[in-house]
Scaffold this active site. Structure first.
Site, PDB file in Angstrom:
ATOM      1  N   TYR A  47      -0.692   8.601  -2.397  1.00  0.00           N
ATOM      2  CA  TYR A  47      -0.651   8.432  -3.845  1.00  0.00           C
ATOM      3  C   TYR A  47      -1.885   9.069  -4.512  1.00  0.00           C
ATOM      4  O   TYR A  47      -1.909   9.237  -5.726  1.00  0.00           O
ATOM      5  CB  TYR A  47      -0.685   6.938  -4.198  1.00  0.00           C
ATOM      6  CG  TYR A  47       0.619   6.179  -4.063  1.00  0.00           C
ATOM      7  CD1 TYR A  47       1.732   6.719  -3.417  1.00  0.00           C
ATOM      8  CD2 TYR A  47       0.725   4.887  -4.591  1.00  0.00           C
ATOM      9  CE1 TYR A  47       2.900   5.994  -3.298  1.00  0.00           C
ATOM     10  CE2 TYR A  47       1.901   4.164  -4.485  1.00  0.00           C
ATOM     11  CZ  TYR A  47       2.986   4.715  -3.836  1.00  0.00           C
ATOM     12  OH  TYR A  47       4.137   3.985  -3.722  1.00  0.00           O
ATOM     13  N   GLY A  48      -2.925   9.352  -3.690  1.00  0.00           N
ATOM     14  CA  GLY A  48      -4.255   9.697  -4.193  1.00  0.00           C
ATOM     15  C   GLY A  48      -4.335  10.734  -5.289  1.00  0.00           C
ATOM     16  O   GLY A  48      -5.174  10.635  -6.175  1.00  0.00           O
ATOM     17  N   CYS A  93     -11.414   3.130  -0.924  1.00  0.00           N
ATOM     18  CA  CYS A  93     -10.112   3.616  -0.444  1.00  0.00           C
ATOM     19  C   CYS A  93      -9.846   2.896   0.874  1.00  0.00           C
ATOM     20  O   CYS A  93     -10.739   2.817   1.727  1.00  0.00           O
ATOM     21  CB  CYS A  93     -10.157   5.129  -0.229  1.00  0.00           C
ATOM     22  SG  CYS A  93      -8.663   5.765   0.566  1.00  0.00           S
ATOM     23  N   THR A  94      -8.637   2.408   1.014  1.00  0.00           N
ATOM     24  CA  THR A  94      -8.331   1.561   2.179  1.00  0.00           C
ATOM     25  C   THR A  94      -8.401   2.312   3.507  1.00  0.00           C
ATOM     26  O   THR A  94      -8.527   1.696   4.560  1.00  0.00           O
ATOM     27  CB  THR A  94      -6.929   0.952   2.014  1.00  0.00           C
ATOM     28  OG1 THR A  94      -6.000   2.018   1.762  1.00  0.00           O
ATOM     29  CG2 THR A  94      -6.896  -0.034   0.881  1.00  0.00           C
ATOM     30  N   HIS A  95      -8.318   3.639   3.464  1.00  0.00           N
ATOM     31  CA  HIS A  95      -8.404   4.413   4.707  1.00  0.00           C
ATOM     32  C   HIS A  95      -9.841   4.512   5.234  1.00  0.00           C
ATOM     33  O   HIS A  95     -10.048   4.697   6.430  1.00  0.00           O
ATOM     34  CB  HIS A  95      -7.940   5.857   4.466  1.00  0.00           C
ATOM     35  CG  HIS A  95      -6.463   6.041   4.460  1.00  0.00           C
ATOM     36  ND1 HIS A  95      -5.633   5.413   3.576  1.00  0.00           N
ATOM     37  CD2 HIS A  95      -5.661   6.821   5.235  1.00  0.00           C
ATOM     38  CE1 HIS A  95      -4.382   5.810   3.802  1.00  0.00           C
ATOM     39  NE2 HIS A  95      -4.376   6.658   4.796  1.00  0.00           N
ATOM     40  N   ASP A 121       0.861  -1.193   0.000  1.00  0.00           N
ATOM     41  CA  ASP A 121       0.000   0.000   0.000  1.00  0.00           C
ATOM     42  C   ASP A 121       0.893   1.238   0.000  1.00  0.00           C
ATOM     43  O   ASP A 121       2.075   1.160   0.366  1.00  0.00           O
ATOM     44  CB  ASP A 121      -0.896   0.018   1.248  1.00  0.00           C
ATOM     45  CG  ASP A 121      -1.795   1.257   1.281  1.00  0.00           C
ATOM     46  OD1 ASP A 121      -2.389   1.590   0.237  1.00  0.00           O
ATOM     47  OD2 ASP A 121      -1.889   1.917   2.328  1.00  0.00           O
ATOM     48  N   SER A 122       0.313   2.361  -0.390  1.00  0.00           N
ATOM     49  CA  SER A 122       1.063   3.617  -0.346  1.00  0.00           C
ATOM     50  C   SER A 122       1.508   3.934   1.088  1.00  0.00           C
ATOM     51  O   SER A 122       2.455   4.678   1.288  1.00  0.00           O
ATOM     52  CB  SER A 122       0.195   4.745  -0.893  1.00  0.00           C
ATOM     53  OG  SER A 122      -1.013   4.807  -0.169  1.00  0.00           O
ATOM     54  N   CYS A 156      -4.219  -1.307  -2.210  1.00  0.00           N
ATOM     55  CA  CYS A 156      -4.377   0.144  -2.330  1.00  0.00           C
ATOM     56  C   CYS A 156      -5.225   0.370  -3.579  1.00  0.00           C
ATOM     57  O   CYS A 156      -4.894  -0.149  -4.654  1.00  0.00           O
ATOM     58  CB  CYS A 156      -3.003   0.782  -2.497  1.00  0.00           C
ATOM     59  SG  CYS A 156      -3.035   2.543  -2.893  1.00  0.00           S
ATOM     60  N   ASN A 157      -6.307   1.107  -3.417  1.00  0.00           N
ATOM     61  CA  ASN A 157      -7.193   1.325  -4.570  1.00  0.00           C
ATOM     62  C   ASN A 157      -6.541   2.171  -5.642  1.00  0.00           C
ATOM     63  O   ASN A 157      -6.678   1.894  -6.830  1.00  0.00           O
ATOM     64  CB  ASN A 157      -8.491   1.986  -4.117  1.00  0.00           C
ATOM     65  CG  ASN A 157      -9.377   1.023  -3.380  1.00  0.00           C
ATOM     66  OD1 ASN A 157     -10.181   0.340  -3.983  1.00  0.00           O
ATOM     67  ND2 ASN A 157      -9.219   0.927  -2.072  1.00  0.00           N
ATOM     68  N   THR A 158      -5.838   3.218  -5.216  1.00  0.00           N
ATOM     69  CA  THR A 158      -5.233   4.122  -6.189  1.00  0.00           C
ATOM     70  C   THR A 158      -4.209   3.357  -7.032  1.00  0.00           C
ATOM     71  O   THR A 158      -4.180   3.478  -8.263  1.00  0.00           O
ATOM     72  CB  THR A 158      -4.566   5.317  -5.468  1.00  0.00           C
ATOM     73  OG1 THR A 158      -5.517   5.874  -4.550  1.00  0.00           O
ATOM     74  CG2 THR A 158      -4.121   6.371  -6.437  1.00  0.00           C
ATOM     75  N   GLU A 195      -5.060  10.503   8.379  1.00  0.00           N
ATOM     76  CA  GLU A 195      -3.601  10.472   8.621  1.00  0.00           C
ATOM     77  C   GLU A 195      -3.209  11.418   9.752  1.00  0.00           C
ATOM     78  O   GLU A 195      -2.235  11.180  10.446  1.00  0.00           O
ATOM     79  CB  GLU A 195      -2.855  10.871   7.354  1.00  0.00           C
ATOM     80  CG  GLU A 195      -3.155   9.943   6.197  1.00  0.00           C
ATOM     81  CD  GLU A 195      -1.979   9.103   5.771  1.00  0.00           C
ATOM     82  OE1 GLU A 195      -0.955   9.688   5.463  1.00  0.00           O
ATOM     83  OE2 GLU A 195      -2.120   7.863   5.729  1.00  0.00           O
TER      84      GLU A 195
HETATM   85  N1  DGL Z   1      -4.367   3.598   0.035  1.00  0.00           N
HETATM   86  C1  DGL Z   1      -4.932   4.592  -0.842  1.00  0.00           C
HETATM   87  C2  DGL Z   1      -6.168   4.032  -1.545  1.00  0.00           C
HETATM   88  O1  DGL Z   1      -6.719   3.010  -1.175  1.00  0.00           O
HETATM   89  C3  DGL Z   1      -5.273   5.866  -0.133  1.00  0.00           C
HETATM   90  C4  DGL Z   1      -4.087   6.637   0.378  1.00  0.00           C
HETATM   91  C5  DGL Z   1      -3.321   7.376  -0.689  1.00  0.00           C
HETATM   92  O2  DGL Z   1      -3.851   8.318  -1.283  1.00  0.00           O
HETATM   93  O3  DGL Z   1      -2.172   7.005  -0.870  1.00  0.00           O
HETATM   94  O4  DGL Z   1      -6.605   4.618  -2.509  1.00  0.00           O
END
Ligand code: DGL
Length: 275
Positions: A41-42, A191-193, A9-10, A72-74, A157
């Site tokens: 990464y978003g 998004c994982t958050h 993940d990012s 990570c979705n992004t 965060e």
């Molecule tokens: N983990 C990222 C996601 O699931 C979100 C955090 C990021 O923007 O890096 O999209």
């Protein structure tokens, strides 16, 4: 010898996926890599997300992972297809890289009744249209409406996700989404958050809307994948051990990891340096 399942993940968000995968299949070894030094990464470009994700996948391969989950979705939205189709054949055809979007999309058609589905995610994921494209392939009758929520990740965060400020931004983006499509009855947390905001998200939505965090679906899908691919399953070592890697400081990772995993005891990470 350890040949763990890799999760990338990012940063720390992928821990919400890891948590469910580990709970379902604690017998495997896992190696989690968070690129905290370069997160989030978003809002990064396609090229950069792809470059960073490929670098992380290669690192996890070098550390013995036969299978890597891009948690990570992004990164799944912007890099997974290219890595699967262009890079993997040149790196090692016997290894696999999987993402988090497909397992989520697979269950959606069985949940929605109105065939109107909402997706909340980072700007990068929404602009990639990955969710709508994947949903159309499996469920052509479903209408997908996306909403970028760029302030949700920073709120989490910065540990501000339980504050009135968070309420304001949760309501704001959900109102924008429902204004675009009031018939939505299913909301994907893409998004994982976002599972950390789930109580607030539920509070600002009508009770009739199903809110879908991904972790359990990704875990079920991975279990199913390993069952269907015994040649991969035997390559994943099983000592029940977990290691965490971060590109930022170990202490910063541990602090955030405790929030994401809701645990009191310390999570110890090892720092890696990108070449
Ligand atoms: N983990 C990222 C996601 O699931 C979100 C955090 C990021 O923007 O890096 O999209």
């Amino acid at each position: 010898m350890k040949t763990p399942i890799g999760l990338f993940d990012s940063g720390d968000g992928g821990l919400t996926i890891f948590d469910k995968v580990h709970a379902l299949m604690p017998e495997y070894d896992y190696l989690y890599l968070g690129d905290n030094a370069r997160a989030p990464y978003g809002s990064r470009s396609f090229e950069i997300v792809y470059e960073f994700t490929l670098q992380a996948v290669k690192r996890l391969f070098d550390m013995g992972c036969p299978l890597v989950i891009i948690a990570c979705n992004t990164a799944s939205a912007k890099a997974l297809r290219t890595i699967q189709q262009n890079d993997l054949p040149n790196i090692d055809v016997s290894r696999r890289v999987l993402g988090v979007i497909r397992p989520t999309v697979e269950v959606i058609g069985k949940i929605t009744k109105t065939n109107h589905v909402g997706v909340v995610a980072t700007q990068g994921t929404i602009l990639s249209h990955s969710y709508s494209l994947e949903i159309k392939k499996l469920w052509p009758d479903i209408i997908v409406t996306g909403q970028a929520c760029p302030l949700w990740v920073p709120l989490i965060e910065n540990n501000e996700y339980n504050t009135a400020g968070a309420d304001y931004f949760v309501k704001k983006y959900l109102d924008q989404l429902l204004n675009k499509d009031p018939l939505i009855d299913t909301l994907i947390l893409g998004c994982t958050h976002y599972p950390l905001l789930i109580d607030k998200i539920r509070a600002y939505l009508p009770e009739t809307i199903n809110v879908i965090p991904q972790g359990n679906y990704v875990a079920d899908s991975l279990k199913d994948y390993l069952h269907r691919h015994p040649e991969m399953e035997v390559r994943c070592s099983k000592h029940g051990e977990v290691e965490f890697l971060t590109s930022e400081s170990e202490d910063k990772f541990s602090e955030a990891a405790n929030i994401f995993l809701g645990k009191q005891e310390g999570i110890h990470a090892q720092r890696i340096i990108w070449e």
